[in-house]
Design an enzyme around this catalytic site. Sequence first.
Site, PDB file in Angstrom:
ATOM      1  N   SER A  44      -0.237  -2.450   7.879  1.00  8.17           N
ATOM      2  CA  SER A  44      -0.848  -1.135   7.721  1.00  8.17           C
ATOM      3  C   SER A  44      -0.998  -0.384   9.037  1.00  8.17           C
ATOM      4  CB  SER A  44      -2.218  -1.275   7.046  1.00  8.17           C
ATOM      5  OG  SER A  44      -3.054  -2.152   7.783  1.00  8.17           O
ATOM      6  N   ASP A 194     -13.402   2.676   7.354  1.00  7.48           N
ATOM      7  CA  ASP A 194     -13.409   1.246   7.023  1.00  7.48           C
ATOM      8  C   ASP A 194     -13.609   0.367   8.256  1.00  7.48           C
ATOM      9  OD1 ASP A 194     -10.974   1.351   8.350  1.00  7.48           O
ATOM     10  OD2 ASP A 194      -9.758   0.908   6.589  1.00  7.48           O
ATOM     11  N   HIS A 197      -9.000   0.262  10.458  1.00 13.32           N
ATOM     12  CA  HIS A 197      -7.744   0.960  10.728  1.00 13.32           C
ATOM     13  C   HIS A 197      -7.970   2.122  11.695  1.00 13.32           C
ATOM     14  CE1 HIS A 197      -6.939  -1.064   6.848  1.00 13.32           C
ATOM     15  NE2 HIS A 197      -5.721  -1.190   7.359  1.00 13.32           N
TER      16      HIS A 197
END
Length: 221
Positions: A44, A194, A197
């Site tokens: 990611s 979050d 990231h």
Amino acid sequence: MNRRHFNALGLLAAATGSIGSALAQAAASTASDAAPVVLVVGDSLSAEYGLRRGSGWVALLAQRLSSQKMNARVVNAGVSADTSSGGRSRLPALLRQHQPAVVVIELGANDALRGLPLSVTRDNLRSMVRLSREAGARVLLVGMEMPPNYGERYAQEFREVFTQVAREEKTALVPFLLKGVADLEDPTKLFQSDRMHPNESAQPTLLANVWPALTPLLPKR
């Protein structure tokens, strides 16, 4: 020359110009397609999770190569939540499809988050480096570090997975992709909500961490 002939010549010139423009565009597209490939196999952090498309560090890399007229194009094979095992299984097909000149391996963080054995991560990364080299590509391994709450011993052992593979395989290494992002005094400043990231503002720093190690591997004109 009468007006009819003049108009006919004008139409011919316009048509010729349009054809020439189309041919030039086609040639430019063909040249771009033929440029050596930099293949980024990641998770990611490379796949623009939570970001606007085109704002991640891999997209910024492609923009920099283009702006500096460097003879390479980027293929982003990042997959959110991917592990080193997933990357290892995907790599052979990616190598056949893209025949890259350079492979950037940005994997391993999700192995740690899932509690997978470090020996498995090490073996997968080593295998990916070797597969890439056997396909004729140069390799850049991108390292990661774990937060302090994982414990100092585990964090050190995880860090050493990347340095060990890079040392044994004699491959280029970015020690820590999130340097200047995750190690700030306020560790939330450059992260999404979050707290895992990096946000859009962090992406130029990620590219700045990768660029010095990647540049020597890029094909010369």
